[in-house]
Enzyme design. Structure first.
Site, PDB file in Angstrom:
ATOM      1  N   GLU A  46       0.793  -1.229   0.000  1.00  0.00           N
ATOM      2  CA  GLU A  46       0.000   0.000   0.000  1.00  0.00           C
ATOM      3  C   GLU A  46       0.820   1.271   0.000  1.00  0.00           C
ATOM      4  OE1 GLU A  46      -0.886  -2.539   1.720  1.00  0.00           O
ATOM      5  OE2 GLU A  46      -2.939  -2.959   1.120  1.00  0.00           O
ATOM      6  N   HIS A 115     -10.913  -4.822  10.035  1.00  0.00           N
ATOM      7  CA  HIS A 115     -11.582  -4.548   8.770  1.00  0.00           C
ATOM      8  C   HIS A 115     -12.763  -3.609   8.960  1.00  0.00           C
ATOM      9  CE1 HIS A 115      -9.335  -8.016   7.229  1.00  0.00           C
ATOM     10  NE2 HIS A 115      -9.611  -7.552   6.037  1.00  0.00           N
TER      11      HIS A 115
END
Lengths: 310, 437
Positions: A46, A115
């Site tokens: 990322e 998440h």
């Protein structure tokens, strides 16, 4: 997709955006149409692919970066803060970073703590970026187009649970303003400010409230940074009572900043202290019951309005 | 000519058939032929490189000796007048010399100015490493991009940013290349494609990868005629950072036109490279990702230049990235605030004898490429350039308050809508720098 057709410099980068079509199918079929380079499947890195998007933006492209889950973008914080946000300034205005960073976030259905993060509160202090949260198919499309066309780096927050919404939207092209809030339901008694998924909880509560004789004004603030103080201000001046309903954590959340901003600018118009309903300051638990109690539910909103309007 | 460089890297005698004077070196001194060609024509043979390199120590003579042997050999075997067999022409030599002298003089002036209180904060000087910047950047076109770290003054200068603009930036004046908003660690220039200037190590490598991505995108998607190359400069400490490895992977994966240049000066701040790195031979990390890894003596601008030609050439031809480890040394501390107490004086003395500027001067005078007076002339000219830059910086105005809120956003509507319904940037106080945002 319209934006990619319109401007060949627009490209997409992220994990599984290409062949897989995106983890929530947002980029479905785009790779088949535009090719593997314009819809780039990246390795799991990322920080580096966000930085790559910054470098590409500096040299003329307009990348759209997808965080497979918004939480993963914590790994890209270095690049989002230092490079996306600050490079235009530290280069004395020489380089623009027209990137869009988007992805699904928020509390889903028992996805577990990591998440289920809400990064808008973490990113809000970064100077130089704009943050918007979409909540309906209509504003998702309009805000996405605006974000892609903007010369500023924009972080677009989507919500994991809102991808299945269906709505009729205009065939003609439309672009929404990144800085404006949306009037969802005009009213007289209380201003309810919300965004993203909480909008639906608020509207559900609104039905109950209307039955009880209240007339709430519901505004979806959409622009998390900067706040649309005009729309918000006009509402406060009308109703004199404010309730903020958000999915962020209580501490340091968007609601906290919004409370400060309203107090600062519209203190004289308030008849009661601002009430802010936020998620509990806990890592989102896996168990369904616990998860439900972490976020604000419609009955809590109803109670809060009743108390506020006494 | 490139053949002479090839002589050290690929040593099949047939390449040098045109030059009977050249003999291939004994093989143990040369990096395997597959160092470059192996990766272009034989992608399967990635590992031969690591196997044939015999060096085990971090600075074994076998690896280092490569370029200087070629240079010396030319000197011995060719008559002094056979200029075509030299590595550089007179013009090139003077250009390289001038660039290195500019770098050195500028950095020395920075130190003076810092101690006189004209610039503040963190200032990281490049003294001693000039060969790397000059060796690489002078081979680039204007459209090629350079990404650097906080030790970026000389990279900016080599890329073409004027000494005046850099010095003003250091003084924090509005005439600086970044309007005084960046400072020592953030030198940017759109005109010269200097993409910064980054304070956190490793931060710039993905940006460089992105610039290389744009180059490939322009070629393949926009169908433009583009062979722009990007150079990413960074240090030994950065090679233990995740972003470095992530970018090596992506660059090879997509065959991006980028050269990763490691300026291994053996020290982070006070952390020696050997104390922080499990395998200190950084060039080896290239083949692990599928790209060639080359080690070069970074104190010799000619050697660096030869390696740079190959690496940049590879990138331009679309053959993919290269990792070049330049063994170099910084004569000063990490920054002007660093007392530099940990480094062994003997080590410093050793590298002082390998000063790249002295080495080039010696090469040029011994090969009759330039006379002492010509070189002195250049030094004097550069002294004037640097003095002028200081004067320019001194006379330039400090930024006005109105500059405070400009440039935060490319589109200033990003500051939002105020309570009165107008955008904040429309508030007259915005341009005064006093608006509430």
């Amino acid at each position: 997709m319209e934006e990619m057709e319109r401007d060949p410099r627009v490209c997409v980068m992220g994990e599984d955006v290409g062949h897989y079509g995106g983890s929530y199918k947002v980029t479905k079929d785009l790779a088949k149409i535009f090719g593997d380079l314009r819809v780039l499947d990246t390795p799991i890195a990322e920080n580096s692919f966000t930085g790559m998007a910054v470098g590409a933006a500096m040299t003329g492209l307009r990348p759209v970066v997808e965080g497979m889950n918004m939480g993963f973008l914590l790994l890209a914080f270095n690049q989002i803060s230092d490079n996306c946000g600050m490079l235009h300034y530290t280069s004395g205005g020489q380089f623009t970073i027209p990137t869009v960073i988007r992805g699904p976030g928020g509390v889903g259905r028992q996805l577990g703590a990591e998440h289920s993060q809400r990064l808008e509160s973490y990113f809000q202090s970064i100077p130089g970026i704009q943050m918007v949260a979409c909540s309906t198919p209509y504003n998702a499309k309009g805000l996405m187009k605006a974000a892609i066309r903007s010369e500023n780096p924009v972080v677009l927050f989507e919500h994991v649970l809102l991808y299945n919404l269906k709505e009729r939207i205009p065939d003609e092209e439309y672009v929404l303003s990144l800085e404006e809030a949306e009037m969802v339901r005009p009213g007289e008694h209380v201003t309810i400010l919300t965004y993203s998924r909480m909008r639906y909880h608020v509207m559900q509560a609104a039905k109950t409230l209307v039955n009880k004789g209240y007339d709430p004004e519901v505004i979806d603030i959409r622009s998390l940074k900067p706040f649309d103080l005009y729309t918000i201000g006009n509402s406060v001046k009308k109703t004199h009572r404010v309730l903020i309903v958000e999915e962020c954590m209580r501490t340091g959340g968007i609601g906290a900043s919004l409370t400060a901003a309203i107090n600062e600018n519209f203190h004289d118009y308030l008849d009661a202290p601002i009430v802010c309903l936020s998620s509990q300051d806990v890592p989102t638990p896996y168990a369904g019951t616990l998860e439900e109690w972490t976020v604000v539910q419609p009955p809590q909103i109803v109670t809060a309005v009743e108390q506020l309007c006494q | 000519m490139a053949c002479s460089a090839a002589g050290k890297i690929i040593h099949p005698p047939s390449i040098n058939s045109a030059r009977s004077a050249q003999k291939p070196h004994s093989s143990h001194k040369i990096i395997s032929p597959s160092a470059f060609l192996g990766f272009t024509s034989q992608p399967d043979k990635l590992f031969p490189v690591s196997r044939t390199i015999s060096s085990t120590g971090r600075r074994s003579a076998t690896v280092m000796a490569v370029s200087s042997d070629v240079v010396k050999e030319k000197k011995l075997k060719n008559a002094p007048s056979s200029a075509p067999n030299l590595l550089i022409t007179k013009e090139e030599g003077l250009e390289l010399y001038e660039d290195m002298i500019l770098g050195r003089a500028f950095e020395d002036m920075c130190a003076q100015m810092y101690y006189r209180g004209k610039m503040f904060g963190f200032v990281h000087l490049y003294n001693g490493q000039e060969a790397v910047s000059t060796g690489f950047i002078k081979l680039l076109k204007k459209e090629d991009c350079v990404v650097s770290t906080y030790r970026d003054h000389v990279h900016a200068l080599s890329k073409g940013v004027s000494a005046r603009a850099v010095m003003s930036e250091l003084f924090g004046k509005t005439t600086g290349c970044c309007r005084g908003q960046g400072g020592s660690m953030h030198m940017f220039s759109k005109e010269h494609n200097m993409l910064g200037g980054f304070a956190f190590i490793g931060e710039g490598i993905p940006v460089a990868t992105g610039a290389a991505f744009t180059s490939k995108y322009k070629r393949e998607v926009l169908k433009e005629d583009c062979d722009e190359v990007t150079l990413a400069f960074f240090g030994d400490g950065t090679c233990n950072n995740g972003q470095f490895f992530e970018c090596l992977n992506m660059a090879t994966l997509w065959k991006l036109p980028i050269v990763f240049v490691v300026e291994n000066n053996l020290w982070a701040i006070g952390m020696s490279h050997l104390r922080s790195t499990s395998d200190p031979q950084i060039w080896k990390k290239g083949p692990a990702f599928g790209m060639p890894g080359v080690h070069v003596d970074g104190m010799d601008v000619l050697k660096v230049r030869e390696v740079a030609k190959e690496a940049i050439g590879r990138a331009r031809r679309g053959e993919g990235p290269t990792l070049v480890e330049c063994e170099t040394y910084r004569f000063r501390g990490h920054s002007l605030a660093d007392p530099d107490e940990l480094r062994d004086p003997a080590e410093k003395a050793h590298y002082a004898t390998r000063d790249p500027i002295t080495a080039l001067k010696k090469y040029m005078t011994e090969n009759n490429l330039a006379s002492e007076s010509e070189l002195k002339g250049i030094e004097k000219k550069i002294d004037e350039v640097v003095e002028d830059a200081v004067e320019f910086g001194d006379k330039s105005p400090v930024p006005a308050r109105s500059q405070l809120l400009e440039n935060v956003f490319a589109d200033p509507r990003g500051f939002g809508i105020g309570p009165d319904g107008k955008y904040r940037c429309e508030d007259p106080k915005f341009t005064e720098g006093t608006a509430q945002v």
